[in-house]
Enzyme design. Structure first.
Site, PDB file in Angstrom:
ATOM      1  N   LYS A 208      48.153  68.731  -3.487  1.00 28.54           N
ATOM      2  CA  LYS A 208      48.150  68.984  -4.930  1.00 28.54           C
ATOM      3  C   LYS A 208      47.057  68.172  -5.620  1.00 28.54           C
ATOM      4  O   LYS A 208      46.373  68.679  -6.508  1.00 28.54           O
ATOM      5  CB  LYS A 208      49.530  68.685  -5.523  1.00 28.54           C
ATOM      6  CG  LYS A 208      50.558  69.745  -5.153  1.00 28.54           C
ATOM      7  CD  LYS A 208      51.933  69.408  -5.698  1.00 28.54           C
ATOM      8  CE  LYS A 208      52.956  70.474  -5.300  1.00 28.54           C
ATOM      9  NZ  LYS A 208      54.323  70.076  -5.647  1.00 28.54           N
TER      10      LYS A 208
ATOM     11  N   LYS B 224      47.785  81.500   2.074  1.00 23.47           N
ATOM     12  CA  LYS B 224      49.195  81.532   1.696  1.00 23.47           C
ATOM     13  C   LYS B 224      49.336  82.005   0.248  1.00 23.47           C
ATOM     14  O   LYS B 224      48.600  81.538  -0.630  1.00 23.47           O
ATOM     15  CB  LYS B 224      49.770  80.112   1.828  1.00 23.47           C
ATOM     16  CG  LYS B 224      51.239  80.016   1.537  1.00 23.47           C
ATOM     17  CD  LYS B 224      51.663  78.588   1.220  1.00 23.47           C
ATOM     18  CE  LYS B 224      52.471  78.615  -0.057  1.00 23.47           C
ATOM     19  NZ  LYS B 224      53.251  77.452  -0.383  1.00 23.47           N
TER      20      LYS B 224
ATOM     21  N   LYS C  11      51.204  80.554  -6.509  1.00 20.01           N
ATOM     22  CA  LYS C  11      50.811  80.580  -7.924  1.00 20.01           C
ATOM     23  C   LYS C  11      49.512  79.826  -8.124  1.00 20.01           C
ATOM     24  O   LYS C  11      48.660  80.233  -8.879  1.00 20.01           O
ATOM     25  CB  LYS C  11      51.882  79.871  -8.780  1.00 20.01           C
ATOM     26  CG  LYS C  11      53.197  80.581  -8.835  1.00 20.01           C
ATOM     27  CD  LYS C  11      54.208  79.757  -9.605  1.00 20.01           C
ATOM     28  CE  LYS C  11      54.944  78.774  -8.703  1.00 20.01           C
ATOM     29  NZ  LYS C  11      56.342  79.014  -8.488  1.00 20.01           N
TER      30      LYS C  11
END
Ligand code: ADP
Ligand code: TRP
Length: 339
Positions: free
Chosen positions: A117, A195, A198
């Site tokens: 992230k 993958k 969002k």
């Protein structure tokens, strides 16, 4: 069930951080909904977790409602599963604090989802760093046994096991050690073959329809093998999605067409589009109906929240006692009333 009638408790959560997509459905929701018939099921909307990335209050509130409608439309039955908002159980962040005091910092340093992230530009806040501790608290506070999730969450469940063991060893045996459970469609590819996520902007939303859906399906990335040539279905993103929404017979038939040649990716995309609509069409109508009566979803969540909170409070009475903290004043009063 074999364990002297004690039922397995399943628990899982989904973050309200955008519209849910086919990856979420085949990696998580579908399995959650099926499991409501196989044991006790606790499912929640992880709005505290979503605060690590969503800081627009209106967007967070709206996405929370959207996830609730999605689950209910797709078949979550509130008579079978306890369905609630994470934030209706403030004992969860309390347990997260207790767990963080028995958890080595090194364990969190090894979390790959945090590193991913941050690499994608998400602010490395304390919340993002401590995310797995909050997740462990979610799982342990309801003394859950099995956590159905997609592949990317497995490390978090392993960390939860470590935290449960650390607590049990430091204080006393309160938490069962939970296991993860993977679904067959564990890694759904997105439009670009990465993958579906969002955060990669490569999703097909579960409740997308009409022209938006068509455009997305037609934009799925394929290679440049000419129409006449035989193709390997197992290397194609369109086929990978088709196998999730079509029957075994239809999948075998399409694989044959790929291998025979003379079957173009455009044809495969049209077939995929039809199957997506056939698969989710009935749920779309149900979702529209539920959206017209928001009081129903709100009532389900409020009731689920109360049931989940009662469970959490029972666990926290044990945790507080084990750790040498006084009982919560309100919980102590409740216990006294019950005699
Ligand atoms: P996103 O990657 O879109 O942010 P989340 O991380 O919120 O999705 O995932 C919610 C749930 O859906 C998790 O259990 C996760 O494992 C599952 N999931 C998400 N994307 C996929 C995917 N592409 N394939 C399989 N499961 C997925
Ligand atoms: N981290 C999970 C995800 O992004 C959501 C989540 C929060 C969760 N708490 C949980 C999943 C507890 C399972 C159990 O998908």
């Amino acid at each position: 069930m074999a364990d002297q009638g004690k039922r397995v408790r399943f628990l899982s959560g989904v973050q309200p951080s955008g519209r849910l997509h086919l990856g979420n459905y085949f990696g998580a929701l579908k399995q959650h909904i099926a499991l409501q018939d196989e044991g006790e099921a606790f499912y929640f909307i992880a709005n505290y977790h979503a605060m690590t990335t969503v800081q627009d209050p209106k967007a967070l509130a709206q996405a929370t409602v959207d996830v609730a409608l999605d689950y209910l439309a797709l078949g979550l039955d509130p008579r079978k599963a306890v369905f609630f908002r994470q934030s209706d159980v403030p004992e969860v962040p309390e347990l997260a604090w207790v767990l963080s005091c028995v958890t080595g910092k090194g364990l969190l340093d090894r979390a790959t989802s945090y590193k991913d992230k941050v690499a994608r530009g998400i602010t490395p806040s304390m919340g993002l760093y401590a995310y797995p501790v909050l997740m462990a608290a979610d799982i342990l506070i309801y003394r859950s046994n099995v956590v159905p999730v997609g592949e990317d969450q497995v490390q978090h469940i392993e960390m939860t096991r470590d935290m449960a063991a650390a607590f049990n060893a430091t204080y006393r045996e309160i938490f069962p050690i939970p296991a993860h459970r993977l679904d067959a469609g564990a890694k759904v590819p997105g439009l670009d073959g990465q993958k579906m996520s969002k955060s990669y902007g490569n999703t097909i939303e579960i409740f997308e329809e009409g022209n938006d859906l068509r455009k997305k399906v037609m934009s799925i990335v394929t290679d440049s093998t000419p129409l006449e040539a035989p193709k390997d279905p197992d290397k194609c993103n369109v086929f990978a999605l088709y196998r999730l929404v079509a029957s075994a017979g239809e999948v075998a038939e399409m694989a044959g067409r790929y291998r025979a040649g003379g079957f173009g990716y455009g044809d495969a995309k049209k077939a995929l589009l039809e199957k997506i609509s056939a698969c989710f069409g009935p749920f779309r109508e149900e979702r529209k109906r539920l959206a017209r009566e928001p009081a129903y979803a709100e009532g389900v969540l409020a009731e689920g929240g109360a049931r989940a909170r009662a469970e959490a409070q029972a666990t926290m009475r044990l945790v507080r006692e084990a750790a040498g903290l006084p009982p919560m004043p309100a919980a102590a009063a409740g216990a006294a009333r019950r005699g």
